[in-house]
Design a protein around this motif. Sequence first.
Motif, short mmCIF file in Angstrom:
data_model
loop_
_atom_site.label_atom_id
_atom_site.label_comp_id
_atom_site.label_asym_id
_atom_site.label_seq_id
_atom_site.Cartn_x
_atom_site.Cartn_y
_atom_site.Cartn_z
N PRO A 88 -62.57 -39.61 21.71
CA PRO A 88 -62.85 -39.49 23.14
C PRO A 88 -62.47 -38.12 23.71
N THR A 89 -61.33 -37.59 23.29
CA THR A 89 -60.92 -36.27 23.77
C THR A 89 -61.90 -35.21 23.31
N MET A 90 -62.36 -35.30 22.07
CA MET A 90 -63.34 -34.34 21.57
C MET A 90 -64.65 -34.44 22.35
N ALA A 91 -65.04 -35.66 22.72
CA ALA A 91 -66.27 -35.84 23.51
C ALA A 91 -66.14 -35.16 24.87
N LEU A 92 -64.96 -35.25 25.49
CA LEU A 92 -64.74 -34.61 26.78
C LEU A 92 -64.72 -33.09 26.64
N LEU A 93 -64.12 -32.57 25.57
CA LEU A 93 -64.12 -31.13 25.34
C LEU A 93 -65.54 -30.60 25.13
N ASP A 94 -66.34 -31.34 24.35
CA ASP A 94 -67.74 -30.94 24.13
C ASP A 94 -68.51 -30.96 25.44
N ALA A 95 -68.29 -32.00 26.26
CA ALA A 95 -68.98 -32.09 27.55
C ALA A 95 -68.59 -30.94 28.46
N ALA A 96 -67.31 -30.56 28.43
CA ALA A 96 -66.85 -29.45 29.26
C ALA A 96 -67.55 -28.15 28.86
N ARG A 97 -67.70 -27.91 27.58
CA ARG A 97 -68.38 -26.69 27.13
C ARG A 97 -69.86 -26.72 27.54
N ARG A 98 -70.51 -27.87 27.39
CA ARG A 98 -71.92 -27.96 27.79
C ARG A 98 -72.06 -27.72 29.28
N SER A 99 -71.17 -28.29 30.06
CA SER A 99 -71.24 -28.13 31.51
C SER A 99 -71.07 -26.67 31.91
N SER A 100 -70.10 -25.99 31.31
CA SER A 100 -69.89 -24.59 31.63
C SER A 100 -71.08 -23.74 31.23
N ASP A 101 -71.70 -24.06 30.09
CA ASP A 101 -72.85 -23.29 29.62
C ASP A 101 -74.07 -23.46 30.52
N THR A 102 -74.26 -24.70 31.05
CA THR A 102 -75.46 -25.00 31.83
C THR A 102 -75.25 -24.90 33.33
N GLY A 103 -73.98 -24.94 33.78
CA GLY A 103 -73.69 -24.97 35.20
C GLY A 103 -73.97 -26.31 35.85
N GLU A 104 -74.10 -27.36 35.04
CA GLU A 104 -74.40 -28.70 35.56
C GLU A 104 -73.37 -29.71 35.07
#
Length: 213
Positions: free
Chosen positions: A185-201
């Motif tokens: 779960p922590t890895m999923a949140l870290l991955d989501a954070a990187r995607r969000s920062s990359d896309t701005g969404e």
Amino acid sequence: MRSGKLGKVWNVESRLGQFASCVGPAAPQWRPNWRNEKSFGGGGLYDWGSHFIDQLWRLMWPAIPVRVFAQLRGNHWSGDCDDWNRVAIDFSDGAAGLMEINTITRLAPSRWRIDAEHGSLVGPHSAGFDTRKWGELDFHAGAGAAPERLALAGGGLDEAGIWRRFMGAMRGEAAVAVSGRSALPTMALLDAARRSSDTGEAVAIDATGWVLD
């Protein structure tokens, strides 16, 4: 939170602030600056941030994350990965979570801030990363009431205990203190954070199958 003293929790903020790189001690003969290099998994999100995000979603359980919005910036210590990051998490019960690793500030923030139905909690900064100092939480009920220092939680493993469990697991004599499944779960949140920062969404999270080991 379990006792109901706070009532409904509305907002949880978990922060670390300093004007110093996350590099810290490293083997001088082998790439001592690796924590500031993206290709080596560097940056504050993967360093302190991984622990703080892990604490945050576990603290809010049984509420589960539903959405992540993140900002990651390389400002001073590294142009290759983040030396400042902010990760906002929406939870299924309506609470808001915020995790911030800020290594470019001269004004260190409180380690913890929790706002809830019956009052607010604040925990101090510790320049020495003293976890017991971080656990000194003052409860503010408001209306002129004096702050109340809450008792430290008991139980759990100290650092030496974690390593003893690790050695026991390597010898086949004990279970590991942290299972591989519990890290997903922590890895999923870290991955989501990187995607969000990359896309701005904001990035939606499907946490329906998560378990709290």
